[in-house]
Structure formats: C-alpha cells, structure tokens
Write a protein that holds these residues in place. Sequence first.
Motif, short mmCIF file in Angstrom:
data_model
loop_
_atom_site.label_atom_id
_atom_site.label_comp_id
_atom_site.label_asym_id
_atom_site.label_seq_id
_atom_site.Cartn_x
_atom_site.Cartn_y
_atom_site.Cartn_z
N PHE A 24 -6.97 -0.44 -6.98
CA PHE A 24 -6.00 -0.44 -5.89
C PHE A 24 -4.71 -1.17 -6.30
N GLU A 25 -4.83 -2.21 -7.11
CA GLU A 25 -3.63 -2.85 -7.65
C GLU A 25 -2.84 -1.88 -8.52
N ARG A 26 -3.56 -1.08 -9.28
CA ARG A 26 -2.91 -0.09 -10.13
C ARG A 26 -2.19 0.95 -9.28
N ASP A 27 -2.80 1.37 -8.18
CA ASP A 27 -2.14 2.32 -7.28
C ASP A 27 -0.83 1.75 -6.74
N ARG A 28 -0.90 0.49 -6.31
CA ARG A 28 0.32 -0.16 -5.79
C ARG A 28 1.41 -0.19 -6.85
N ALA A 29 1.03 -0.53 -8.08
CA ALA A 29 2.02 -0.58 -9.16
C ALA A 29 2.62 0.79 -9.42
N ARG A 30 1.80 1.84 -9.39
CA ARG A 30 2.33 3.19 -9.60
C ARG A 30 3.38 3.54 -8.55
N LEU A 31 3.10 3.17 -7.33
CA LEU A 31 4.06 3.48 -6.27
C LEU A 31 5.33 2.64 -6.40
N ILE A 32 5.17 1.36 -6.68
CA ILE A 32 6.33 0.48 -6.82
C ILE A 32 7.29 1.00 -7.88
N HIS A 33 6.75 1.57 -8.97
CA HIS A 33 7.58 2.04 -10.07
C HIS A 33 7.98 3.51 -9.93
#
Length: 414
Positions: A24-33
């Motif tokens: 889920f942290e990885r998902d958030r990072a994908r969206l942020i970038h």
Amino acid sequence: MNYSSEDLARFVPEAAKSPWRSDFERDRARLIHSSALRRLGAKTQVLGPEADDFIRTRLTHSLEVAQVGRSFAKNFGADPDVVETACLAHDLGHPPFGHNGEQVLDVVASEIGGFEGNAQTLRILTRLEPKRFDDAGAPAGLNLTRAVLDATVKYPWKRHEGPAGQASPKFGAYADDVPVFEWAHGGHGNVKSAEAQMMDLSDDIAYSVHDLEDTIVRRAMVPQDFVAKGAAELDAVVESTLAWYGTKISAGELTAAAQRLFALKSWPSAFNDTLRDLAQLKDLTSDLIGRFVSAVTDATRAEIGYMPLIRYAGNVVVPRETLAEIYFLKGIAVHYVMAPREHEPIFFEQRTMLFDLVDAFSEDPARLERPFFDAYQRAEDDAERLRVVIDQVASLTDQSARAYHASLVGFLRN
C-alpha cells in the motif's frame, strides 16, 4: 488490520519487491509520482486556478481530502495508505474547467458510453497513466492493489445502473473498463468498500469546509450578510442548496444545521481581510473538520464497536445532523459561487473551447499527444477513436486547454 492476499493482488502480477515498503505504501508512492496527480495543480476546483493565489485547485483539494481520510483510517483501524491513496486519486478523472468540462464531454460521448469523472479516474489508474503493461503489451496504468483500486470506486456500478436498480447519472466504469472494474470490485454489488466510504465522506467534508473558506476570503459571501439580512438570506441559501443537491436533506434540517453552525464560537460574524480574520477562518475550518470527524467516528463505533473497519467489514455511519451541516456548507458555495457562474460569459466560453478541441483533434488526430495518437491508430472503430480524443481533452489542464485551443483551433481555421 487484516488485509488478505487478495486485497494485495494486482491486476497484472508483479515480481516481489523490497520488504521495506508495504504494497500500500508502494501504491501511494506510484500515485504521488504520477503525471495525472501533478496536472490537478492546474485544474479548476470551484474557481479557476487563475482566479487568485489563495483559492484551491483540484490538487490542493485532494491533499486536504487525504488529510481528513487519514484521520478516518486511523480512527477506524484501516490502513492509512489505502485511504490516503484513494483520496489523492479521487479527482484524477476531472477534465479542465471542473464540472463544466465534465458536462461538455458527457454530451460529446453520449453515443459511446458517456463521460463521468469517476469512471475516467478508473481509466487513468488502470490504463492511461504510464507505469505497467501486461504480457500482451496492453497498458495497465499504475497497476494498483485491489484494495486501493476498489477504495477509489465512488460509484460501484456501470452507466445507467445504480442502487436498487435505479438509473444514475454517476457511474464508475466505462464498458471497455468493466473487466478491471469487476476484478477490483466484483461480488460486492452497489456497496462501496469501507475505505471508499471514508474517501467519499472525506471529499464531502473537505469540499464543504474549504470551499466555505474560499467563498468568504474572495468576499463572494460576506458573513455580515447573515446578520444584516436575517432569515431572508438564510432561506435563499437553503433554496439554492435544495435546487442543486435535491431534497435528500429537507429545508427544515438545513435551517436547523445553519443555526447550529452559526452558534459555533469560531463562526465569523464579520470578515474584513485582516490577519486576525484569516486566522479565525483557519480556526473555523479546524473546528468544522474536527466536529464532523468526531461525530462520524462516535456514530460508527456505536454501530460496529471497535473492530477494524476494513474492506466490507461494515459501514461508515454519518449522523443525520452532520450530513445536514455538510450540505448546508456546500450550499453556501453553490449559492454564492457555483450557481451564479453558470450565467457568466466565461462559463460558455469554456464549453465552446472544449467542443472546439474535440472537433479539432478529431479532424487532425496527428496533433494528439504521442500516447493518445498511438492509441488512436490502434483503435478499431469510430467509437474507440472518439474515446481516445476525449481521453486527450480530459487530460488537459485549464491552461493547456486554452493553449491548445489558441494554436490548434486557430491553425485549422486558417
């Protein structure tokens, strides 16, 4: 928090990643970038980004929604990254010029499945945003986990479907995006996941509170008016709220909600642009968000106890009085800003601009940005080609839509 392996699954399987970050942290990072999130910084929330330096854009609104969403996730034992990512993503599908642009593109797409900002969000996350491809070379968007993607689904049904079999102008997926929609949400009917409910409510809270602040700071609404004009002014706002949002909340409930809000210590009796006035407005926004989050948290815990509220374990409970207060605040923005703007020349100029852009790209598809041009060439029929053109126009910011119109439409007319 007990998320299953199915909740962590991705539509296109990926190799195991570093254990130092959760899925889920990885998902958030994908969206942020993502480029789609960056573009929200130049898209209209209620007023255009060019209006002044204070008002909110779609991006700043989304950041504020995310902050409220994390509070709910913490209070309810959900994963904060799931809810925050859904909150950050919830407006990705909005085209330039806010709901005005959404209405234009829905007219353009009326024969090919319509246009809806939430369905476009799903399309961006699962197809248009460049990140992953499947084994056959088809784009898979950000390829988010099932739990996060499902948390972005505000309207879990297809076009002309809805709760209790009723037709709804809002919907969550276009026909060609149904496979990934059903993968993320399938088996749950018209029920939103708990995290999607938190996202949806956070959107309403942030929208109502912060658009009130923008409306007051721009002096579209002067708090003194409620004192000077009395009941007549309140009745006018209530009438506008009912006309815009329907009768889900009655006039009496809205009036009672207004009286409760006016009685708050932080509610301004006047606003004169001083630093102290601005500080008081910040106190008001903090008080309102805290008031709503606390009321919903208490009501939900009274209903389900202290079990973690994740996926389909239960529902967020919004007290009727809280809902009325949120609607009244939203009605203030409607009465003083949104409804009057529908009769301003710029409103019609924006509509004309988007209609022109659809025509211009359709007449000269080589002018599409490369990813959209490639998709246009792969399209098998006119309906698919028109959907690509709509994807291109919807991706534009307010400024880039104006720039394209100035160059592309003028080029074709010459």
